[in-house]
Design a protein around this motif. Sequence first.
Motif, PDB file in Angstrom:
ATOM      1  N   MET A  87       0.639  -1.435  -0.020  1.00 52.97           N
ATOM      2  CA  MET A  87      -0.041  -0.046   0.100  1.00 52.97           C
ATOM      3  C   MET A  87       0.908   1.310  -0.058  1.00 52.97           C
ATOM      4  N   VAL A  88       0.726   1.837  -1.100  1.00 49.42           N
ATOM      5  CA  VAL A  88       1.737   3.031  -0.738  1.00 49.42           C
ATOM      6  C   VAL A  88       0.133   4.553  -0.918  1.00 49.42           C
ATOM      7  N   ASP A  89      -0.107   5.651   0.313  1.00 44.87           N
ATOM      8  CA  ASP A  89      -0.881   5.824   0.008  1.00 44.87           C
ATOM      9  C   ASP A  89      -0.196   7.743  -0.289  1.00 44.87           C
ATOM     10  N   ALA A  90      -1.413   8.616  -0.084  1.00 43.56           N
ATOM     11  CA  ALA A  90      -0.325   9.759  -1.126  1.00 43.56           C
ATOM     12  C   ALA A  90       0.698  10.549  -0.078  1.00 43.56           C
ATOM     13  N   GLN A  91       1.064  10.296   1.053  1.00 43.13           N
ATOM     14  CA  GLN A  91       1.864  10.961   1.363  1.00 43.13           C
ATOM     15  C   GLN A  91       3.668  10.034   1.081  1.00 43.13           C
ATOM     16  N   LYS A  92       3.135   8.459   1.164  1.00 47.40           N
ATOM     17  CA  LYS A  92       4.251   7.396   0.881  1.00 47.40           C
ATOM     18  C   LYS A  92       4.934   8.025  -0.300  1.00 47.40           C
ATOM     19  N   ALA A  93       3.261   8.487  -1.535  1.00 44.56           N
ATOM     20  CA  ALA A  93       4.123   8.708  -2.649  1.00 44.56           C
ATOM     21  C   ALA A  93       4.718  10.190  -2.998  1.00 44.56           C
ATOM     22  N   SER A  94       4.191  10.841  -1.955  1.00 46.43           N
ATOM     23  CA  SER A  94       5.350  11.936  -2.400  1.00 46.43           C
ATOM     24  C   SER A  94       6.598  12.234  -2.051  1.00 46.43           C
ATOM     25  N   GLN A  95       6.769  11.124  -0.669  1.00 45.50           N
ATOM     26  CA  GLN A  95       8.252  10.721  -0.602  1.00 45.50           C
ATOM     27  C   GLN A  95       8.927  10.370  -1.769  1.00 45.50           C
ATOM     28  N   ILE A  96       8.293   9.455  -1.577  1.00 47.11           N
ATOM     29  CA  ILE A  96       9.491   8.384  -3.240  1.00 47.11           C
ATOM     30  C   ILE A  96       9.830   9.762  -4.557  1.00 47.11           C
ATOM     31  N   ALA A  97       8.643  10.428  -4.548  1.00 54.90           N
ATOM     32  CA  ALA A  97       8.771  11.346  -5.752  1.00 54.90           C
ATOM     33  C   ALA A  97       9.974  12.010  -5.012  1.00 54.90           C
ATOM     34  N   GLU A  98      10.314  12.569  -4.089  1.00 50.39           N
ATOM     35  CA  GLU A  98      10.939  13.689  -3.550  1.00 50.39           C
ATOM     36  C   GLU A  98      13.070  12.751  -3.655  1.00 50.39           C
ATOM     37  N   LEU A  99      12.513  11.557  -3.320  1.00 46.30           N
ATOM     38  CA  LEU A  99      13.940  10.901  -2.983  1.00 46.30           C
ATOM     39  C   LEU A  99      14.565  11.003  -4.634  1.00 46.30           C
ATOM     40  N   GLY A 100      13.796  11.669  -5.908  1.00 43.77           N
ATOM     41  CA  GLY A 100      14.323  11.041  -7.104  1.00 43.77           C
ATOM     42  C   GLY A 100      15.087   9.565  -7.906  1.00 43.77           C
ATOM     43  N   LEU A 101      15.006   9.194  -8.972  1.00 38.78           N
ATOM     44  CA  LEU A 101      15.151   7.705  -9.234  1.00 38.78           C
ATOM     45  C   LEU A 101      14.257   7.258  -8.204  1.00 38.78           C
ATOM     46  N   ALA A 102      13.318   7.278  -8.089  1.00 39.64           N
ATOM     47  CA  ALA A 102      12.540   6.023  -7.605  1.00 39.64           C
ATOM     48  C   ALA A 102      11.060   6.045  -7.983  1.00 39.64           C
ATOM     49  N   ILE A 103      10.890   4.239  -8.169  1.00 35.07           N
ATOM     50  CA  ILE A 103       9.370   4.699  -7.749  1.00 35.07           C
ATOM     51  C   ILE A 103       8.721   3.563  -7.411  1.00 35.07           C
ATOM     52  N   LEU A 105       6.200  -0.073  -6.921  1.00 26.27           N
ATOM     53  CA  LEU A 105       5.247  -1.069  -7.664  1.00 26.27           C
ATOM     54  C   LEU A 105       4.701  -1.775  -6.554  1.00 26.27           C
ATOM     55  N   HIS A 106       3.607  -1.708  -6.702  1.00 30.07           N
ATOM     56  CA  HIS A 106       2.253  -2.265  -5.743  1.00 30.07           C
ATOM     57  C   HIS A 106       2.559  -3.894  -5.771  1.00 30.07           C
ATOM     58  N   LYS A 107       2.427  -4.426  -4.503  1.00 28.87           N
ATOM     59  CA  LYS A 107       2.723  -6.022  -3.578  1.00 28.87           C
ATOM     60  C   LYS A 107       0.878  -6.514  -4.214  1.00 28.87           C
ATOM     61  N   PRO A 108       0.514  -7.303  -3.930  1.00 30.58           N
ATOM     62  CA  PRO A 108       1.594  -8.845  -4.514  1.00 30.58           C
ATOM     63  C   PRO A 108       1.341  -8.113  -6.650  1.00 30.58           C
ATOM     64  N   VAL A 109       2.913  -8.454  -6.648  1.00 27.60           N
ATOM     65  CA  VAL A 109       3.561  -7.699  -7.980  1.00 27.60           C
ATOM     66  C   VAL A 109       3.913  -9.291  -8.922  1.00 27.60           C
ATOM     67  N   ARG A 110       3.659  -8.898 -10.275  1.00 30.50           N
ATOM     68  CA  ARG A 110       4.325  -9.936 -11.180  1.00 30.50           C
ATOM     69  C   ARG A 110       5.438  -9.854 -11.370  1.00 30.50           C
ATOM     70  N   VAL A 111       6.245 -10.672 -11.060  1.00 26.94           N
ATOM     71  CA  VAL A 111       8.015 -10.657 -11.382  1.00 26.94           C
ATOM     72  C   VAL A 111       8.048 -10.588 -12.639  1.00 26.94           C
ATOM     73  N   GLN A 112       7.401 -10.510 -13.430  1.00 23.03           N
ATOM     74  CA  GLN A 112       8.111  -9.805 -15.076  1.00 23.03           C
ATOM     75  C   GLN A 112       7.794  -8.096 -14.624  1.00 23.03           C
ATOM     76  N   THR A 113       6.671  -7.998 -14.431  1.00 21.48           N
ATOM     77  CA  THR A 113       6.248  -6.277 -13.749  1.00 21.48           C
ATOM     78  C   THR A 113       7.482  -6.615 -13.154  1.00 21.48           C
TER      79      THR A 113
END
Length: 166
Positions: A87-103, A105-113
Amino acid sequence: MSETKETKILLIDDEIDMLNVLQETLGRENFVVSTATNAFSTERLIKSEFFDLIVCDITMPEINGIEFIQIMRNKGSRTPVIFLSGMVDAQKASQIAELGLAISLHKPVRVQTVITAIKNMLVFCEQISNIEKSLLQLSEIKAISEESREKFHKLLFEMLENPAQE
């Protein structure tokens, strides 16, 4: 990413099953993979090795993945990161964006993804690196051009001040 260079990936997740599946699959994709189950063991790994990319769970004991990468960024690391989280809420999404060079993916995630995201991030980072090299070359050319222009102006003024005697 260049085919001749070994691409080193660090996987950080407290879920051993997830680590094992990703490690095995990424190994078959010819990535060199190291694993860690928490941020503290990761810090030791990062001090001793260079990694091209980090795949990191967000929710872990002691310190979460975002906090850990923030610490690494504060120490100067520019290593790209792919976060995995249920789970990535709006706060976490904002923190990730601020890190730069970071994205993320939502679990469960396919390995190919995950593999596709890794390959895309590596290509993106290589493109950024090429742009940075080009900008550096342009700044060097500009400096040379400015130096040459100054020399030309100086020479021109000298010629004007001291015309050649015929």
